[in-house]
Design an enzyme around this catalytic site. Sequence first.
Site, PDB file in Angstrom:
ATOM      1  CD  GLN A  25      -2.804   1.218   2.340  1.00 47.84           C
ATOM      2  OE1 GLN A  25      -2.409   1.570   3.438  1.00 47.84           O
ATOM      3  NE2 GLN A  25      -4.042   0.828   2.100  1.00 47.84           N
ATOM      4  CD  GLU A  43      -4.745   8.593   3.067  1.00 45.44           C
ATOM      5  OE1 GLU A  43      -5.406   8.505   2.017  1.00 45.44           O
ATOM      6  OE2 GLU A  43      -4.514   7.645   3.830  1.00 45.44           O
ATOM      7  N   PRO A  72     -10.286   7.295  -3.618  1.00 44.96           N
ATOM      8  CG  PRO A  72     -11.337   5.286  -4.164  1.00 44.96           C
ATOM      9  CD  PRO A  72     -11.243   6.732  -4.579  1.00 44.96           C
ATOM     10  NE  ARG A  73      -4.228   5.092   1.909  1.00 39.27           N
ATOM     11  CZ  ARG A  73      -3.431   4.897   2.932  1.00 39.27           C
ATOM     12  NH1 ARG A  73      -3.100   3.668   3.268  1.00 39.27           N
ATOM     13  NH2 ARG A  73      -2.967   5.884   3.637  1.00 39.27           N
ATOM     14  CG  ASP A  74      -6.499   2.509  -5.424  1.00 38.63           C
ATOM     15  OD1 ASP A  74      -7.414   3.053  -4.772  1.00 38.63           O
ATOM     16  OD2 ASP A  74      -6.707   1.857  -6.466  1.00 38.63           O
TER      17      ASP A  74
END
Length: 147
Positions: A25, A43, A72-74
Amino acid sequence: SPLNNNNNNNMNKYNGIVSDLEYVQFHPTSLYLPNEARFLLTEALRGEGAILRDASGRAFARDYHPNGELAPRDIVARAVFMESQKSAAGGDDVHNAYLDISHRDSEWLKDRFPSIHAHLKSRTNPMDFTQEKIPVIPAAHYTCGGV
């Protein structure tokens, strides 16, 4: 050897199997300063309204997802990486991905994010995230695979 430790010995003893260690991640926004260790920028900054900008000041997050900075973080990590590569492809040394929360109240930001404020101010060349955009790059956060 780095692999010869108690954890690995215990895994062997109990026939442990590891899998999916290739999954990592990434934290979307870490402080980017060449030749320095990365410092994760929470974040929560984006949750409080920080905007991802390129070197010219253009907000770019919505180019990658309708939720922009709150995607979303990705997706955010990929967007930051892709924007950072654009300057490299152009042949100049200007970094191209920044986090900007300078539109929020300065004192509120210092109270809300004291660790970030302290870290940036403690540098040889202090930075002020309440007044300037901060260079960012994704950073490996943790391995998602396991035993």
